[in-house]
Write a protein that holds these residues in place. Structure first.
Motif: not given
Length: 174
Positions: A96-115
């Motif tokens: 699950g953490v690896n999938l979220l990390s892959d998402l964060l690599k996407d330059p289109r991802c605008k996630l600012e806060k992750l708990w």
């Protein structure tokens, strides 16, 4: 939050939001007993380009690797709207953490806060998060990893990024 929402209630909520997805900006379903089907319904909603949800809180909801995979997939297909994601106190595990990390690599991802408090983040997950932030340093500002069993070397990987002015990471809690 903590209001007895179950899969059935989540299905009704998701149905209502699918018919009018552009108004809701924040959804907090924390501390409800949501199963995999509820998380999948929410993920389907997030895939809708008309969805303008900025904040999603699913702390203590029973989200697992499977649910995390559905959320990550949804956010990869429509990555630009969500700014805050709280998955604390769920059993995400390494995949699950690896999938979220892959998402964060996407330059289109605008996630600012992750708990990710008490989510089973390990040294592997910490390395994946650090790698993601190095490849896409411009968005994530707050990363909360408290109550995970992390070693000092894992913490240093992310602390170095926080201290580097090239990265936007402002808050890092272990």
């Amino acid at each position: 939050m903590d209001c007895g929402v179950t899969d059935e209630g989540c299905a009704a909520l998701a149905s209502a939001l699918r018919s009018n997805p552009s108004h809701l900006r924040e959804l907090d379903l924390s501390e409800n007993k949501l199963g995999a089907s509820a998380v999948n319904l929410l993920s389907d909603l997030l895939k809708d380009p008309r969805c303008k949800l900025k904040t999603l809180r699913l702390s203590k909801c029973g989200v697992t690797d499977e649910g995390c995979a559905a959320l990550a997939s949804a956010l990869r297909s429509n990555p630009s709207h969500l700014r805050e994601l709280d998955l604390s106190f769920n059993k995400l595990g390494a995949s699950g953490v690896n999938l979220l990390s892959d998402l964060l690599k996407d330059p289109r991802c605008k996630l600012e806060k992750l708990w990710l408090m008490d989510c089973g983040v390990t040294d592997e997950g910490c390395a994946a998060l650090a790698s993601a932030l190095r490849s896409n340093p411009s968005h994530l500002r707050h990363l909360i990893l408290s109550l995970n069993n992390l070693r000092d070397s894992d913490v240093k990987l992310l602390s170095d990024l926080k201290d580097d002015p090239h990265y936007k990471l402002e808050t890092l809690n272990f």
